[in-house]
Design a protein around this motif. Structure first.
Motif, PDB file in Angstrom:
ATOM      1  N   LYS A 137      26.799  -9.819   2.077  1.00 35.15           N
ATOM      2  CA  LYS A 137      26.021  -9.785   2.536  1.00 35.15           C
ATOM      3  C   LYS A 137      24.523  -9.486   2.367  1.00 35.15           C
ATOM      4  N   THR A 138      24.935  -8.087   1.919  1.00 41.57           N
ATOM      5  CA  THR A 138      23.309  -6.823   1.249  1.00 41.57           C
ATOM      6  C   THR A 138      23.026  -7.306   0.408  1.00 41.57           C
ATOM      7  N   VAL A 139      23.608  -8.223  -0.291  1.00 40.89           N
ATOM      8  CA  VAL A 139      22.797  -8.874  -1.682  1.00 40.89           C
ATOM      9  C   VAL A 139      22.096 -10.599  -1.499  1.00 40.89           C
ATOM     10  N   ALA A 140      22.326 -10.768  -0.968  1.00 42.28           N
ATOM     11  CA  ALA A 140      22.169 -11.631  -0.357  1.00 42.28           C
ATOM     12  C   ALA A 140      20.063 -11.207   1.155  1.00 42.28           C
ATOM     13  N   ASN A 141      21.180 -10.414   1.891  1.00 41.71           N
ATOM     14  CA  ASN A 141      19.029  -9.750   2.654  1.00 41.71           C
ATOM     15  C   ASN A 141      18.741  -9.486   1.790  1.00 41.71           C
ATOM     16  N   PHE A 142      19.239  -8.509  -0.142  1.00 37.15           N
ATOM     17  CA  PHE A 142      17.910  -7.544  -0.869  1.00 37.15           C
ATOM     18  C   PHE A 142      17.018  -8.915  -1.195  1.00 37.15           C
ATOM     19  N   LEU A 143      17.942 -10.439  -2.100  1.00 29.36           N
ATOM     20  CA  LEU A 143      17.518 -11.126  -2.898  1.00 29.36           C
ATOM     21  C   LEU A 143      16.512 -12.079  -1.101  1.00 29.36           C
ATOM     22  N   GLN A 144      16.877 -12.054  -0.667  1.00 28.65           N
ATOM     23  CA  GLN A 144      15.529 -12.856   0.461  1.00 28.65           C
ATOM     24  C   GLN A 144      14.353 -11.741   0.344  1.00 28.65           C
ATOM     25  N   TYR A 145      13.988 -10.923   0.422  1.00 29.66           N
ATOM     26  CA  TYR A 145      13.006  -9.792   0.201  1.00 29.66           C
ATOM     27  C   TYR A 145      12.845  -9.770  -0.800  1.00 29.66           C
ATOM     28  N   LYS A 172      12.539 -12.565  -3.013  1.00 26.58           N
ATOM     29  CA  LYS A 172      12.029 -14.331  -3.260  1.00 26.58           C
ATOM     30  C   LYS A 172      10.866 -14.240  -1.613  1.00 26.58           C
ATOM     31  N   ASP A 173      10.524 -13.132  -0.927  1.00 26.43           N
ATOM     32  CA  ASP A 173       9.994 -13.676  -0.130  1.00 26.43           C
ATOM     33  C   ASP A 173       8.517 -12.340  -0.510  1.00 26.43           C
ATOM     34  N   LYS A 174       8.859 -11.420  -1.866  1.00 23.02           N
ATOM     35  CA  LYS A 174       7.661 -10.938  -2.231  1.00 23.02           C
ATOM     36  C   LYS A 174       7.779  -9.626  -1.527  1.00 23.02           C
ATOM     37  N   HIS A 175       8.319  -9.065  -0.468  1.00 22.66           N
ATOM     38  CA  HIS A 175       8.181  -8.836  -0.183  1.00 22.66           C
ATOM     39  C   HIS A 175       7.947  -6.768  -1.080  1.00 22.66           C
ATOM     40  N   TYR A 176       8.979  -6.567  -1.715  1.00 22.23           N
ATOM     41  CA  TYR A 176       8.563  -5.556  -2.469  1.00 22.23           C
ATOM     42  C   TYR A 176       7.663  -5.423  -3.353  1.00 22.23           C
ATOM     43  N   ASP A 177       6.536  -6.256  -3.782  1.00 19.62           N
ATOM     44  CA  ASP A 177       5.886  -6.360  -4.539  1.00 19.62           C
ATOM     45  C   ASP A 177       4.107  -5.792  -3.744  1.00 19.62           C
ATOM     46  N   GLY A 178       3.555  -4.609  -5.272  1.00 19.02           N
ATOM     47  CA  GLY A 178       3.096  -3.063  -4.484  1.00 19.02           C
ATOM     48  C   GLY A 178       3.700  -2.348  -3.319  1.00 19.02           C
ATOM     49  N   THR A 179       4.895  -1.960  -2.985  1.00 20.33           N
ATOM     50  CA  THR A 179       5.325  -1.009  -2.297  1.00 20.33           C
ATOM     51  C   THR A 179       5.878  -0.008  -2.782  1.00 20.33           C
ATOM     52  N   ILE A 180       5.782   1.262  -2.902  1.00 15.02           N
ATOM     53  CA  ILE A 180       6.518   2.175  -3.060  1.00 15.02           C
ATOM     54  C   ILE A 180       7.446   2.997  -3.013  1.00 15.02           C
ATOM     55  N   ILE A 215       4.690   6.419  -7.456  1.00 14.99           N
ATOM     56  CA  ILE A 215       4.729   5.013  -8.037  1.00 14.99           C
ATOM     57  C   ILE A 215       5.323   3.427  -7.867  1.00 14.99           C
ATOM     58  N   VAL A 216       4.761   2.369  -8.061  1.00 13.35           N
ATOM     59  CA  VAL A 216       4.067   1.811  -7.826  1.00 13.35           C
ATOM     60  C   VAL A 216       5.356   0.473  -8.017  1.00 13.35           C
ATOM     61  N   ILE A 217       5.937  -0.288  -7.147  1.00 14.04           N
ATOM     62  CA  ILE A 217       6.972  -1.328  -7.246  1.00 14.04           C
ATOM     63  C   ILE A 217       5.831  -2.455  -7.898  1.00 14.04           C
ATOM     64  N   GLN A 218       5.653  -3.153  -8.517  1.00 19.52           N
ATOM     65  CA  GLN A 218       4.793  -4.200  -8.612  1.00 19.52           C
ATOM     66  C   GLN A 218       5.104  -5.332  -8.507  1.00 19.52           C
ATOM     67  N   SER A 219       6.552  -5.874  -8.590  1.00 18.67           N
ATOM     68  CA  SER A 219       7.111  -6.685  -8.314  1.00 18.67           C
ATOM     69  C   SER A 219       8.930  -6.349  -8.641  1.00 18.67           C
ATOM     70  N   ILE A 220       9.547  -7.458  -8.140  1.00 21.86           N
ATOM     71  CA  ILE A 220      10.502  -6.826  -8.289  1.00 21.86           C
ATOM     72  C   ILE A 220      10.930  -8.769  -8.487  1.00 21.86           C
ATOM     73  N   THR A 221      11.283  -9.381  -9.316  1.00 21.56           N
ATOM     74  CA  THR A 221      11.847 -10.752  -9.914  1.00 21.56           C
ATOM     75  C   THR A 221      13.449 -10.876 -10.275  1.00 21.56           C
ATOM     76  N   LEU A 222      13.576 -11.869 -10.149  1.00 21.17           N
ATOM     77  CA  LEU A 222      14.703 -12.542 -10.229  1.00 21.17           C
ATOM     78  C   LEU A 222      15.145 -12.549 -12.232  1.00 21.17           C
ATOM     79  N   ILE A 223      16.263 -11.698 -12.734  1.00 18.19           N
ATOM     80  CA  ILE A 223      16.010 -12.348 -14.723  1.00 18.19           C
ATOM     81  C   ILE A 223      17.371 -13.856 -14.302  1.00 18.19           C
ATOM     82  N   PRO A 224      16.068 -14.851 -14.973  1.00 11.02           N
ATOM     83  CA  PRO A 224      17.286 -16.030 -15.191  1.00 11.02           C
ATOM     84  C   PRO A 224      18.432 -15.991 -15.504  1.00 11.02           C
TER      85      PRO A 224
END
Length: 225
Positions: A52-60, A62-70, A216-225
């Motif tokens: 459940k925790t992983v699914a929650n994190f992956l949804q964020y 996918k939504d690009k929530h983390y892009d531009g966070t610090i 320290i900027v998180i420019q993106s978090i992306t799924l690795i194929p």
């Protein structure tokens, strides 16, 4: 002003689980790349132990929530925390919190050891949303405490104290025993984590302490194929 994290004896200030469509749900233990302005960090997500925790994190993700966070909270002998504030120190909106699944994850072998990734939260164990932290030392005191069988529990030991015949529900819901849910581990980029860990900190925006003085900027978090 919210700063997700524990605010108890150690003075720590540390979602709705969503079914993910398509490829997002197919890999048992998916990996993500955290791209920062200091380099990349790769994380293996322990979906088999904290689904459940992983699914929650992956949804964020996918939504690009983390892009531009610090990374807004860095304590060199403890952890580095991010995923909630943008570069203007404004807290980003989140979905509803998730149910805490730390005890199941702990029973499956996940502990707050160096290089592991866990969910940040407030004093409410069921308050985790998007913020996460990477342990930079072993933090066993953050591990959820497993409650022995029985009701009442015939004997329970915690930090040198022994209690007997305690109602099980009392232990299950004790605020100091919930701990923090580990859901991943760094597989590459610990050198980047060390750079984050060792950055000078102070006040930043509305945050009074522990903020990297060079963002320290998180420019993106992306799924690795």
């Amino acid at each position: 002003m919210k700063r997700s994290f524990l605010r108890a004896s150690v003075a720590l200030g540390l979602c709705l689980a969503t079914a993910l469509p398509g490829a997002w749900a197919q890999t048992a233990n998916p990996r993500v790349r955290v791209t920062t302005n200091l380099g990349d960090i790769e994380i293996e997500l322990q979906a088999d132990k904290a689904p459940k925790t992983v699914a929650n994190f992956l949804q964020y993700v996918k939504d690009k929530h983390y892009d531009g966070t610090i990374f807004h909270r860095v304590i060199a002998n403890f952890m580095v925390q991010g995923g909630g504030f943008d570069t203007r120190y404004k807290q980003k909106p989140t979905r509803a919190p998730i149910q805490h699944e730390g005890r199941a994850a702990t029973a499956a072998g996940l502990k707050n050891q160096i290089g592991t990734v866990a969910m940040a939260r407030t004093g409410d164990p069921h308050s985790a949303t998007s913020q996460f932290f990477i342990n930079v030392v072993d933090n066993a005191f953050l591990d959820p405490v497993l409650i022995p069988e029985g009701d009442p529990v015939p004997r329970f030991e915690y930090r040198g104290q022994v209690v007997e015949n305690v109602p099980r529900n009392q232990l299950l819901n004790h605020p100091q025993l919930w701990g923090y849910t580990v859901f991943g581990k760094v597989t590459s980029g610990m050198d980047v984590v060390q750079k984050i860990r060792n950055t000078p900190t102070g006040a930043g925006g509305p945050l009074p302490t522990d903020v990297p003085q060079t963002p320290i900027v998180i420019q993106s978090i992306t799924l690795i194929p």
